[in-house]
Scaffold this motif. Sequence first.
Motif, short mmCIF file in Angstrom:
data_model
loop_
_atom_site.label_atom_id
_atom_site.label_comp_id
_atom_site.label_asym_id
_atom_site.label_seq_id
_atom_site.Cartn_x
_atom_site.Cartn_y
_atom_site.Cartn_z
N GLU A 33 0.84 -1.14 0.01
CA GLU A 33 0.00 0.02 0.00
C GLU A 33 0.87 1.27 -0.02
O GLU A 33 0.50 2.19 -0.75
N LEU A 34 1.92 1.20 0.84
CA LEU A 34 2.82 2.55 0.83
C LEU A 34 3.59 2.44 -0.57
O LEU A 34 3.85 3.70 -1.05
N VAL A 35 4.32 1.42 -0.92
CA VAL A 35 5.04 1.46 -1.89
C VAL A 35 4.28 2.10 -3.32
O VAL A 35 4.71 3.05 -3.98
N ALA A 36 2.95 1.34 -3.46
CA ALA A 36 2.14 2.10 -4.39
C ALA A 36 1.94 3.49 -4.55
O ALA A 36 1.80 4.23 -5.17
N ALA A 37 1.60 3.89 -3.17
CA ALA A 37 1.02 5.43 -2.99
C ALA A 37 2.46 6.05 -3.47
O ALA A 37 2.12 7.10 -4.11
N VAL A 38 3.66 5.75 -3.04
CA VAL A 38 4.72 6.46 -3.45
C VAL A 38 5.11 6.62 -4.82
O VAL A 38 5.35 7.49 -5.43
N LEU A 39 5.04 5.34 -5.71
CA LEU A 39 5.12 5.26 -6.94
C LEU A 39 4.11 6.07 -7.63
O LEU A 39 4.43 6.75 -8.76
N ASN A 40 2.83 5.99 -7.28
CA ASN A 40 2.01 6.87 -8.25
C ASN A 40 1.89 8.38 -8.07
O ASN A 40 1.28 9.06 -8.98
N ALA A 41 2.59 8.76 -6.89
CA ALA A 41 2.90 10.24 -6.83
C ALA A 41 4.21 10.49 -7.40
O ALA A 41 4.39 12.00 -7.21
N GLY A 42 4.89 9.69 -8.04
CA GLY A 42 6.12 10.06 -8.86
C GLY A 42 7.44 9.69 -8.15
O GLY A 42 8.58 10.02 -8.68
N GLY A 43 7.48 9.28 -6.75
CA GLY A 43 8.70 8.82 -6.39
C GLY A 43 8.80 7.28 -6.49
O GLY A 43 8.38 6.83 -7.44
N TYR A 44 10.04 6.71 -5.95
CA TYR A 44 10.57 5.36 -6.17
C TYR A 44 10.20 4.59 -4.93
O TYR A 44 10.68 4.98 -3.90
#
Length: 342
Positions: A33-44
């Motif tokens: 859940e955390l990883v996907a949220a970061v990815l979708n906001a433009g981070g890695y």
Amino acid sequence: MPERSPIRTAVCDLLGCDYPIVQAGMGGVARSELVAAVLNAGGYGILGMVRESPELIRREVAAVRARTDRPFGVNLIPYGTDPALLEEELAACFEARVHSLCFFWEVRPDLVARARQAGCLVLYQVGTLADARAAERAGADVVICQGVEAGGHVHGTVSSLVLLPQVARAVTVPVLGSGGFGSGAGLVAALALGAQGIHCGTAFLATEESFAHDFHKRRVVEAASDETVYSDVFAINWPPRSPVRTLRNSVTEAYADNLLGHGPDEFPREAIAEEEGRPVYRFSTDSPLRNMTGDFEPLAPFAGQICGLIESVRPAGEVVRAMAAEAEAVLARLREPVGAAG
């Protein structure tokens, strides 16, 4: 997002992200859940799969991919993992064709070679100049330079302000600053010191999507930077003399005059919490997680000194976007002629 952000660096092209903001693969805390949220906001984002079963790794990788098509990594720590389990973890990652593996602690050239052969990029987190050079020699694609301000396990004794520019000068691969970074201004500072981005743990622990228990998140939000403690009294599950940075609690207070020099065998196995049937011991490296029950106060409340800047629990995507916007604003202000403002 603008066509090309002024904070976009070469590491963004390498990792496939928009901003040079990498979410640390915190064991237990950094799940899909955390990883996907970061990815979708433009981070890695990096899954924290330290000592997890291959089945959980497969499930978490699939869960991220169900939420986004952006590339992401998996964090493993060979030093703190039984060799047989490590082999199973690696096999699960290779079978899933994960984009990158992030390793930490001692530099293992054999694992770098295997990961590269399997088609994975390799990020290596180090705490010394010598290990940064060793990681590059081993073939790491990115070196994460961890300062002593960092939360969780800390493998060095030098601050980011001093270590980061030395590492950036010493290696030719991209470097990320870790430890004391969790804001846009901090990102700009890391870039000024020679890094191509930042690697953040504590800032993402205190987010809505983090798998940390609300008890842990609240403690991070309420803490001042001078309330962190560097010790190795949280020793069970790791080899001896593996220091960590946590917030103060009853365990660190009891050992206030004897914080370092400990190993797992000197502490009793006293179960104070439970994770889906697994006992969780006082003096262990387990931090409070969503799926735990029991007494959380004595568990390891991992946090870096950046905690003093964290004022609330926010969505992870908001954290990424706020960091990026602040960094862009700081850069714009620095470009203004002296005396232009006002």
